[in-house]
Enzyme design. Sequence first.
Site, PDB file in Angstrom:
ATOM      1  N   LYS A  11       1.053  -1.358   0.112  1.00 26.46           N
ATOM      2  CA  LYS A  11       0.105   0.082   0.126  1.00 26.46           C
ATOM      3  C   LYS A  11       0.853   1.348   0.117  1.00 26.46           C
ATOM      4  O   LYS A  11       1.881   1.082   0.283  1.00 26.46           O
ATOM      5  CB  LYS A  11      -1.056  -0.065   1.237  1.00 26.46           C
ATOM      6  CG  LYS A  11      -2.010  -1.160   1.259  1.00 26.46           C
ATOM      7  CD  LYS A  11      -3.102  -1.093   2.662  1.00 26.46           C
ATOM      8  CE  LYS A  11      -4.091  -2.482   2.394  1.00 26.46           C
ATOM      9  NZ  LYS A  11      -4.937  -1.959   3.450  1.00 26.46           N
ATOM     10  N   TYR A  51     -12.340  -2.022  -3.921  1.00 27.57           N
ATOM     11  CA  TYR A  51     -12.790  -2.119  -2.388  1.00 27.57           C
ATOM     12  C   TYR A  51     -14.367  -2.088  -2.643  1.00 27.57           C
ATOM     13  O   TYR A  51     -14.855  -1.787  -1.504  1.00 27.57           O
ATOM     14  CB  TYR A  51     -12.426  -1.095  -1.573  1.00 27.57           C
ATOM     15  CG  TYR A  51     -11.120  -1.478  -1.188  1.00 27.57           C
ATOM     16  CD1 TYR A  51     -10.905  -2.644  -0.336  1.00 27.57           C
ATOM     17  CD2 TYR A  51      -9.863  -0.592  -1.402  1.00 27.57           C
ATOM     18  CE1 TYR A  51      -9.405  -2.805   0.238  1.00 27.57           C
ATOM     19  CE2 TYR A  51      -8.771  -0.889  -0.714  1.00 27.57           C
ATOM     20  CZ  TYR A  51      -8.388  -2.154  -0.053  1.00 27.57           C
ATOM     21  OH  TYR A  51      -7.403  -2.435   0.558  1.00 27.57           O
ATOM     22  N   ASN A 114      -1.992   0.464   6.517  1.00 31.26           N
ATOM     23  CA  ASN A 114      -1.685  -0.938   7.126  1.00 31.26           C
ATOM     24  C   ASN A 114      -0.697  -1.741   6.362  1.00 31.26           C
ATOM     25  O   ASN A 114      -0.692  -2.969   6.268  1.00 31.26           O
ATOM     26  CB  ASN A 114      -2.650  -1.708   7.976  1.00 31.26           C
ATOM     27  CG  ASN A 114      -3.726  -2.092   7.023  1.00 31.26           C
ATOM     28  OD1 ASN A 114      -3.798  -1.863   5.748  1.00 31.26           O
ATOM     29  ND2 ASN A 114      -4.861  -2.767   7.338  1.00 31.26           N
ATOM     30  N   HIS A 117      -2.219  -5.383   1.379  1.00 32.71           N
ATOM     31  CA  HIS A 117      -3.600  -6.262   1.038  1.00 32.71           C
ATOM     32  C   HIS A 117      -3.387  -7.564   0.777  1.00 32.71           C
ATOM     33  O   HIS A 117      -2.437  -7.794   0.315  1.00 32.71           O
ATOM     34  CB  HIS A 117      -4.225  -5.425   0.179  1.00 32.71           C
ATOM     35  CG  HIS A 117      -5.392  -6.204  -0.354  1.00 32.71           C
ATOM     36  ND1 HIS A 117      -6.830  -6.014   0.243  1.00 32.71           N
ATOM     37  CD2 HIS A 117      -5.487  -7.315  -1.459  1.00 32.71           C
ATOM     38  CE1 HIS A 117      -7.578  -7.286  -0.325  1.00 32.71           C
ATOM     39  NE2 HIS A 117      -6.795  -7.702  -1.281  1.00 32.71           N
ATOM     40  N   GLU A 128      -9.682 -10.563  -7.706  1.00 36.28           N
ATOM     41  CA  GLU A 128      -8.836  -9.605  -7.327  1.00 36.28           C
ATOM     42  C   GLU A 128      -7.495  -9.623  -8.255  1.00 36.28           C
ATOM     43  O   GLU A 128      -7.060  -8.748  -8.862  1.00 36.28           O
ATOM     44  CB  GLU A 128      -8.400  -9.795  -5.826  1.00 36.28           C
ATOM     45  CG  GLU A 128      -9.537  -9.233  -4.871  1.00 36.28           C
ATOM     46  CD  GLU A 128      -8.931  -9.138  -3.515  1.00 36.28           C
ATOM     47  OE1 GLU A 128      -9.972  -8.820  -2.691  1.00 36.28           O
ATOM     48  OE2 GLU A 128      -7.861  -9.676  -3.254  1.00 36.28           O
TER      49      GLU A 128
HETATM   50  P1  ADP Z   1      -8.126  -6.635   5.670  1.00 40.62           P
HETATM   51  O1  ADP Z   1      -6.992  -5.604   4.899  1.00 40.62           O
HETATM   52  O2  ADP Z   1      -7.352  -7.183   6.991  1.00 40.62           O
HETATM   53  O3  ADP Z   1      -8.539  -7.928   5.054  1.00 40.62           O
HETATM   54  P2  ADP Z   1     -10.654  -5.449   5.773  1.00 40.62           P
HETATM   55  O4  ADP Z   1     -11.031  -6.228   4.213  1.00 40.62           O
HETATM   56  O5  ADP Z   1     -11.748  -5.573   6.777  1.00 40.62           O
HETATM   57  O6  ADP Z   1      -9.001  -5.800   6.336  1.00 40.62           O
HETATM   58  O7  ADP Z   1     -10.196  -3.866   5.512  1.00 40.62           O
HETATM   59  C1  ADP Z   1      -9.911  -3.315   3.991  1.00 40.62           C
HETATM   60  C2  ADP Z   1      -8.829  -2.273   4.699  1.00 40.62           C
HETATM   61  O8  ADP Z   1      -9.871  -1.171   4.908  1.00 40.62           O
HETATM   62  C3  ADP Z   1      -7.998  -2.470   5.586  1.00 40.62           C
HETATM   63  O9  ADP Z   1      -6.930  -3.234   5.073  1.00 40.62           O
HETATM   64  C4  ADP Z   1      -7.677  -1.138   6.134  1.00 40.62           C
HETATM   65  O10 ADP Z   1      -6.722  -0.573   5.086  1.00 40.62           O
HETATM   66  C5  ADP Z   1      -9.197  -0.606   5.837  1.00 40.62           C
HETATM   67  N1  ADP Z   1      -9.748  -0.635   6.928  1.00 40.62           N
HETATM   68  C6  ADP Z   1     -10.516  -1.395   7.849  1.00 40.62           C
HETATM   69  N2  ADP Z   1     -11.089  -1.275   8.747  1.00 40.62           N
HETATM   70  C7  ADP Z   1     -10.754   0.049   9.164  1.00 40.62           C
HETATM   71  C8  ADP Z   1     -11.296   0.901  10.113  1.00 40.62           C
HETATM   72  N3  ADP Z   1     -12.032   0.546  11.200  1.00 40.62           N
HETATM   73  N4  ADP Z   1     -10.793   2.023  10.155  1.00 40.62           N
HETATM   74  C9  ADP Z   1      -9.945   2.567   8.835  1.00 40.62           C
HETATM   75  N5  ADP Z   1      -9.627   1.725   7.837  1.00 40.62           N
HETATM   76  C10 ADP Z   1     -10.114   0.538   7.922  1.00 40.62           C
HETATM   77 MG    MG Z   2     -10.199  -7.655   3.431  1.00 41.06          MG
END
Ligand code: ADP
Ligand code: MG
Length: 140
Positions: A11, A51, A114, A117, A128
């Site tokens: 990212k 997304y 974070n 992905h 994807e």
């Molecule tokens: P992951 O990437 O671990 O699969 P999710 O699919 O739930 O997590 O969410 C997609 C992305 O959205 C996350 O990697 C993060 O960048 C963002 N995200 C998820 N939850 C939050 C939150 N509570 N606040 C802000 N950004 C979030």
């Molecule tokens: Mg996810």
Amino acid sequence: MAVERTLSIIKPDATRRDLTGKINACLEDAGLRIVAQKRILLTRARAEGFYAVHKERPFFNDLCDFMSSGPVVVQVLEGEDAIARNRQVMGATNPDEAAGGTIRKQFAENIEANTVHGSDSPENAATEIAYFFDDSEIVG
Ligand code: ADP
Ligand code: MG
């Protein structure tokens, strides 16, 4: 277990800090082969499309802004149990909850920025991967 492919994205928070090489080392050390990779700038619309499953979530707009704020590295990873294995090496979505040694524990800035992905199921991995790569670009 079977050999699988999964979609990984490094990212913008990570490309900004030049962490691509360190993250790739973590992936390869975990037995994930990088069988396709390209550095691209996502348009806002392409981030929204990627997304789309999260479009009702409160963080959707901020997330799409973030994902189009700088370069990303999209990758296809291949290996035994690659989907679950990549999720394991990534660590929990919230870096405060991520296990020691995971990519997010080591590098993530916060729950949004974070660092990586990873696809979460075989169905999503197929969708994807096709979102970013033609078959001819993936060399196993
Ligand atoms: P992951 O990437 O671990 O699969 P999710 O699919 O739930 O997590 O969410 C997609 C992305 O959205 C996350 O990697 C993060 O960048 C963002 N995200 C998820 N939850 C939050 C939150 N509570 N606040 C802000 N950004 C979030
Ligand atoms: Mg996810």
